[in-house]
Motif scaffolding. Structure first.
Motif, PDB file in Angstrom:
ATOM      1  N   HIS A   1      31.254  -7.601  67.543  1.00  0.00           N
ATOM      2  CA  HIS A   1      31.143  -7.691  66.089  1.00  0.00           C
ATOM      3  C   HIS A   1      31.471  -9.093  65.579  1.00  0.00           C
ATOM      4  O   HIS A   1      30.930  -9.519  64.560  1.00  0.00           O
ATOM      5  CB  HIS A   1      32.066  -6.664  65.435  1.00  0.00           C
ATOM      6  N   LEU A   2      32.337  -9.790  66.254  1.00  0.00           N
ATOM      7  CA  LEU A   2      32.710 -11.129  65.810  1.00  0.00           C
ATOM      8  C   LEU A   2      31.726 -12.196  66.270  1.00  0.00           C
ATOM      9  O   LEU A   2      31.442 -13.146  65.527  1.00  0.00           O
ATOM     10  CB  LEU A   2      34.110 -11.484  66.328  1.00  0.00           C
ATOM     11  N   PHE A   3      31.212 -12.062  67.492  1.00  0.00           N
ATOM     12  CA  PHE A   3      30.515 -13.192  68.106  1.00  0.00           C
ATOM     13  C   PHE A   3      29.076 -12.929  68.528  1.00  0.00           C
ATOM     14  O   PHE A   3      28.379 -13.873  68.891  1.00  0.00           O
ATOM     15  CB  PHE A   3      31.298 -13.674  69.336  1.00  0.00           C
ATOM     16  N   ARG A   4      28.637 -11.690  68.515  1.00  0.00           N
ATOM     17  CA  ARG A   4      27.270 -11.428  68.963  1.00  0.00           C
ATOM     18  C   ARG A   4      26.271 -12.004  67.979  1.00  0.00           C
ATOM     19  O   ARG A   4      26.378 -11.800  66.765  1.00  0.00           O
ATOM     20  CB  ARG A   4      27.027  -9.929  69.117  1.00  0.00           C
ATOM     21  N   ARG A   5      25.311 -12.735  68.496  1.00  0.00           N
ATOM     22  CA  ARG A   5      24.307 -13.365  67.651  1.00  0.00           C
ATOM     23  C   ARG A   5      23.521 -12.296  66.896  1.00  0.00           C
ATOM     24  O   ARG A   5      23.061 -11.316  67.463  1.00  0.00           O
ATOM     25  CB  ARG A   5      23.357 -14.195  68.500  1.00  0.00           C
ATOM     26  N   GLY A   6      23.393 -12.486  65.602  1.00  0.00           N
ATOM     27  CA  GLY A   6      22.629 -11.550  64.788  1.00  0.00           C
ATOM     28  C   GLY A   6      23.434 -10.419  64.203  1.00  0.00           C
ATOM     29  O   GLY A   6      22.917  -9.634  63.406  1.00  0.00           O
ATOM     30  N   SER A   7      24.712 -10.300  64.590  1.00  0.00           N
ATOM     31  CA  SER A   7      25.533  -9.217  64.055  1.00  0.00           C
ATOM     32  C   SER A   7      25.957  -9.525  62.631  1.00  0.00           C
ATOM     33  O   SER A   7      26.126 -10.685  62.242  1.00  0.00           O
ATOM     34  CB  SER A   7      26.776  -9.008  64.930  1.00  0.00           C
ATOM     35  N   LEU A   8      26.127  -8.490  61.827  1.00  0.00           N
ATOM     36  CA  LEU A   8      26.590  -8.665  60.458  1.00  0.00           C
ATOM     37  C   LEU A   8      28.075  -8.996  60.473  1.00  0.00           C
ATOM     38  O   LEU A   8      28.822  -8.466  61.290  1.00  0.00           O
ATOM     39  CB  LEU A   8      26.340  -7.385  59.646  1.00  0.00           C
ATOM     40  N   PRO A   9      28.528  -9.865  59.586  1.00  0.00           N
ATOM     41  CA  PRO A   9      29.956 -10.212  59.571  1.00  0.00           C
ATOM     42  C   PRO A   9      30.814  -9.028  59.179  1.00  0.00           C
ATOM     43  O   PRO A   9      30.468  -8.263  58.272  1.00  0.00           O
ATOM     44  CB  PRO A   9      30.033 -11.331  58.515  1.00  0.00           C
ATOM     45  N   LEU A  10      31.918  -8.864  59.869  1.00  0.00           N
ATOM     46  CA  LEU A  10      32.852  -7.793  59.535  1.00  0.00           C
ATOM     47  C   LEU A  10      33.509  -8.093  58.192  1.00  0.00           C
ATOM     48  O   LEU A  10      34.010  -9.204  57.973  1.00  0.00           O
ATOM     49  CB  LEU A  10      33.938  -7.675  60.604  1.00  0.00           C
ATOM     50  N   PRO A  11      33.549  -7.131  57.271  1.00  0.00           N
ATOM     51  CA  PRO A  11      34.250  -7.345  56.003  1.00  0.00           C
ATOM     52  C   PRO A  11      35.735  -7.603  56.233  1.00  0.00           C
ATOM     53  O   PRO A  11      36.305  -7.179  57.245  1.00  0.00           O
ATOM     54  CB  PRO A  11      34.025  -6.030  55.249  1.00  0.00           C
ATOM     55  N   TRP A  12      36.347  -8.278  55.282  1.00  0.00           N
ATOM     56  CA  TRP A  12      37.762  -8.636  55.399  1.00  0.00           C
ATOM     57  C   TRP A  12      38.646  -7.409  55.626  1.00  0.00           C
ATOM     58  O   TRP A  12      39.504  -7.401  56.502  1.00  0.00           O
ATOM     59  CB  TRP A  12      38.205  -9.390  54.144  1.00  0.00           C
ATOM     60  N   SER A  13      38.466  -6.364  54.818  1.00  0.00           N
ATOM     61  CA  SER A  13      39.321  -5.182  54.931  1.00  0.00           C
ATOM     62  C   SER A  13      39.189  -4.526  56.299  1.00  0.00           C
ATOM     63  O   SER A  13      40.172  -4.029  56.862  1.00  0.00           O
ATOM     64  CB  SER A  13      38.985  -4.170  53.831  1.00  0.00           C
ATOM     65  N   ILE A  14      37.978  -4.560  56.869  1.00  0.00           N
ATOM     66  CA  ILE A  14      37.764  -3.986  58.199  1.00  0.00           C
ATOM     67  C   ILE A  14      38.465  -4.833  59.256  1.00  0.00           C
ATOM     68  O   ILE A  14      39.073  -4.304  60.195  1.00  0.00           O
ATOM     69  CB  ILE A  14      36.256  -3.874  58.510  1.00  0.00           C
ATOM     70  N   ARG A  15      38.406  -6.142  59.109  1.00  0.00           N
ATOM     71  CA  ARG A  15      39.093  -7.022  60.066  1.00  0.00           C
ATOM     72  C   ARG A  15      40.595  -6.735  60.078  1.00  0.00           C
ATOM     73  O   ARG A  15      41.219  -6.668  61.133  1.00  0.00           O
ATOM     74  CB  ARG A  15      38.841  -8.489  59.721  1.00  0.00           C
ATOM     75  N   MET A  16      41.168  -6.595  58.889  1.00  0.00           N
ATOM     76  CA  MET A  16      42.612  -6.336  58.818  1.00  0.00           C
ATOM     77  C   MET A  16      42.950  -4.935  59.322  1.00  0.00           C
ATOM     78  O   MET A  16      44.005  -4.719  59.919  1.00  0.00           O
ATOM     79  CB  MET A  16      43.100  -6.532  57.384  1.00  0.00           C
ATOM     80  N   LYS A  17      42.051  -3.987  59.109  1.00  0.00           N
ATOM     81  CA  LYS A  17      42.260  -2.636  59.638  1.00  0.00           C
ATOM     82  C   LYS A  17      42.266  -2.656  61.164  1.00  0.00           C
ATOM     83  O   LYS A  17      43.107  -2.014  61.805  1.00  0.00           O
ATOM     84  CB  LYS A  17      41.156  -1.696  59.133  1.00  0.00           C
ATOM     85  N   ILE A  18      41.340  -3.421  61.738  1.00  0.00           N
ATOM     86  CA  ILE A  18      41.273  -3.531  63.194  1.00  0.00           C
ATOM     87  C   ILE A  18      42.519  -4.228  63.732  1.00  0.00           C
ATOM     88  O   ILE A  18      43.108  -3.797  64.735  1.00  0.00           O
ATOM     89  CB  ILE A  18      40.001  -4.288  63.606  1.00  0.00           C
ATOM     90  N   ALA A  19      42.942  -5.310  63.067  1.00  0.00           N
ATOM     91  CA  ALA A  19      44.139  -6.025  63.502  1.00  0.00           C
ATOM     92  C   ALA A  19      45.354  -5.108  63.465  1.00  0.00           C
ATOM     93  O   ALA A  19      46.180  -5.112  64.391  1.00  0.00           O
ATOM     94  CB  ALA A  19      44.374  -7.244  62.619  1.00  0.00           C
ATOM     95  N   LEU A  20      45.468  -4.308  62.406  1.00  0.00           N
ATOM     96  CA  LEU A  20      46.599  -3.388  62.284  1.00  0.00           C
ATOM     97  C   LEU A  20      46.572  -2.335  63.390  1.00  0.00           C
ATOM     98  O   LEU A  20      47.597  -2.049  64.012  1.00  0.00           O
ATOM     99  CB  LEU A  20      46.564  -2.719  60.910  1.00  0.00           C
ATOM    100  N   GLY A  21      45.401  -1.766  63.666  1.00  0.00           N
ATOM    101  CA  GLY A  21      45.298  -0.756  64.715  1.00  0.00           C
ATOM    102  C   GLY A  21      45.640  -1.305  66.085  1.00  0.00           C
ATOM    103  O   GLY A  21      46.365  -0.667  66.862  1.00  0.00           O
TER     104      GLY A  21
END
Length: 473
Positions: free
Chosen positions: A210-230
């Motif tokens: 999700h972060l680095f694959r070419r052509g992937s949509l950028p992860l929204p901020w809230s989703i990034r923080m949710k993933i970091a928390l998990g």
């Protein structure tokens, strides 16, 4: 890297077209990229079903297919393949199997994955290939695709970088460690030369994709923080709540998997180690892991502690903030190593905006980004004692996914964006600034203090970001 390339690599078409969901397919070459060693392993799998079980193979040197490079080749600790090919009874003595794990036969898993066919391939790591399969909800028998329980079947590649020792570690740790932020191990297969592990299927694949694959949509901020928390909760469980502390040792984006709701789960426990006992502060072990993520004191001394995981978490958090890989030789000089490039900006409440992922386009919390940057700096401290415990990291991250003070409405951020756009335009036109003058080909053209007044500069005229208009939750 666990089964890091899950849902994204399934059912790719050779032609490029838009799906109903709007995501552009990348073509069958993506799948073929992962299938070189998988196909050779598969041929041995098929041969073994024809009466060739028990054959010993010599380990052949292979190239690491992941962009992540191991600090020390994992295969150096796994011994010879003669060990891995020993009889099952010997291994049953080593295997400490939790009661809830299901024991599969090889033929069941072969049928569950549709004969390990290419269309079932999810990805490949140092351990081997991972295939999508379907089994009974509460049993081990294969079922028709699309029914029953969807699973990910990881096979041990005898030519790979990991071996039976790591396979045992995976079964031992995930067989007894149960937590919402650890991937669930459903069962295993140990039959003749075959070593397979069966996991719950993670439909959104890895954080790395999700972060680095070419052509992937950028992860929204809230989703990034949710993933970091998990992910932080998973590490905190290993360090603080497990019956005996566990050091994960290989925390990186490819080992953070996501379920349908973007809940993060740690996978691949092949390098995990039990933590120090009593008054000991660390365990001494061979240096293994991945360049760019391993803590500097561990690389230098071999002293492994829970603070080694904290450092790795800081690297991943920085990757999530910047959208950059921990090591990227394609970047300009001075920017290859993400930590060293970003470190000077993390403590500055204004300049750190410049290192945030531009794909966020201002859709992030100002307060949340500042706190996340400060947290990353603490986790990346060169002094292990100065790093926070993961339980403290969890507490810091808890409010961040819900903050609503978006940077796009911040005067400072708008000024910075305008300044950046002007700089890009000047660079495109061959213009640069020097000592207060605009210069083209070495000749000053006009003063920056034009009739329109002095140009706004964040470094010269800092403005505090306004208080959030929306109520923070």
């Amino acid at each position: 890297m666990g089964f890091a390339h899950q849902a994204e690599k399934v059912e790719k078409k050779s032609s490029r077209k838009k799906k109903d969901g709007g995501e552009e397919e990348t073509g069958c070459w993506v799948k073929l990229r992962f299938m070189g060693s998988c196909m050779s392993s598969r041929s041995r799998v098929d041969n073994s079903m024809s009466g060739r079980t028990g054959t010993h193979y010599e380990r052949k040197p292979t190239k690491e297919k992941s962009r992540d490079q191991p600090v020390v080749p994992v295969s150096s600790t796994t011994g010879s393949n003669a060990e891995s090919a020993s009889s099952t009874p010997k291994f049953s003595e080593e295997l400490k199997v939790a009661l809830q794990l299901r024991k599969f036969t090889f033929i069941d898993l072969k049928l569950a994955t549709r004969n390990f066919r290419p269309e079932s391939l999810l990805g490949e790591g140092g351990f081997g290939c991972v295939f999508k399969g379907w089994i009974e909800e509460n049993g081990t028998a294969p079922v028709k695709p699309g029914t029953g329980l969807t699973v990910a079947v990881k096979t041990l590649n005898i030519d790979g970088l990991q071996g039976h020792k790591e396979w045992l570690a995976e079964v031992d740790f995930l067989g007894k460690l149960l937590h919402p932020n650890l991937v669930k191990l459903v069962g295993y297969c140990i039959e003749d030369d075959h070593r397979l592990l069966v996991y719950e299927f993670m439909p959104r694949g890895s954080l790395e994709n999700h972060l680095f694959r070419r052509g992937s949509l950028p992860l929204p901020w809230s989703i990034r923080m949710k993933i970091a928390l998990g992910a932080a909760k998973g590490l905190a469980f290993l360090h603080e709540e497990a019956e005996r502390p566990v050091i994960y040792r290989d925390f990186k984006t490819s080992n953070v998997l996501l379920d349908a709701d973007y809940n993060a789960k740690l996978s691949d426990f092949g390098l995990a180690k039990e933590g120090p006992e009593g008054d000991k502060t660390h365990v001494s072990t061979r240096v293994m892991g991945t360049y760019g993520y391993a803590a500097p004191e561990y690389v230098m001394t071999g002293h492994l502690s829970s603070k080694s995981d904290v450092y790795s978490f800081g690297v991943v958090l920085l990757e999530m903030l910047t959208g950059r890989r921990s090591m990227d030789k394609n970047r300009p000089n001075g920017e290859h190593n993400l930590v060293e490039w970003a470190r000077p900006h993390l403590g500055d409440k204004r300049s750190f905006f410049r290192i945030l992922d531009p794909r966020l386009e201002g859709h992030f919390s100002v307060k949340g980004a500042q706190k996340a940057a400060q947290l990353a700096a603490q986790c990346l401290s060169r002094d292990p004692k100065a790093r926070p415990r993961m339980i403290e990291v969890v507490e810091t991250l808890k409010p961040l996914p819900n903050l609503k003070d978006m940077a796009s409405s911040s005067y400072y951020f708008q000024t910075m964006q305008s300044d950046r756009a002007r700089s890009n335009l000047n660079a495109k036109n061959g213009i640069r600034t020097q000592a207060g003058f605009v210069v083209r080909n070495g000749q000053p053209l006009r003063s920056l203090s034009s009739s329109n007044g002095p140009q706004a500069s964040p470094s010269q005229h800092p403005h505090p970001s306004p208080k959030p208009k929306a109520k923070e939750s």
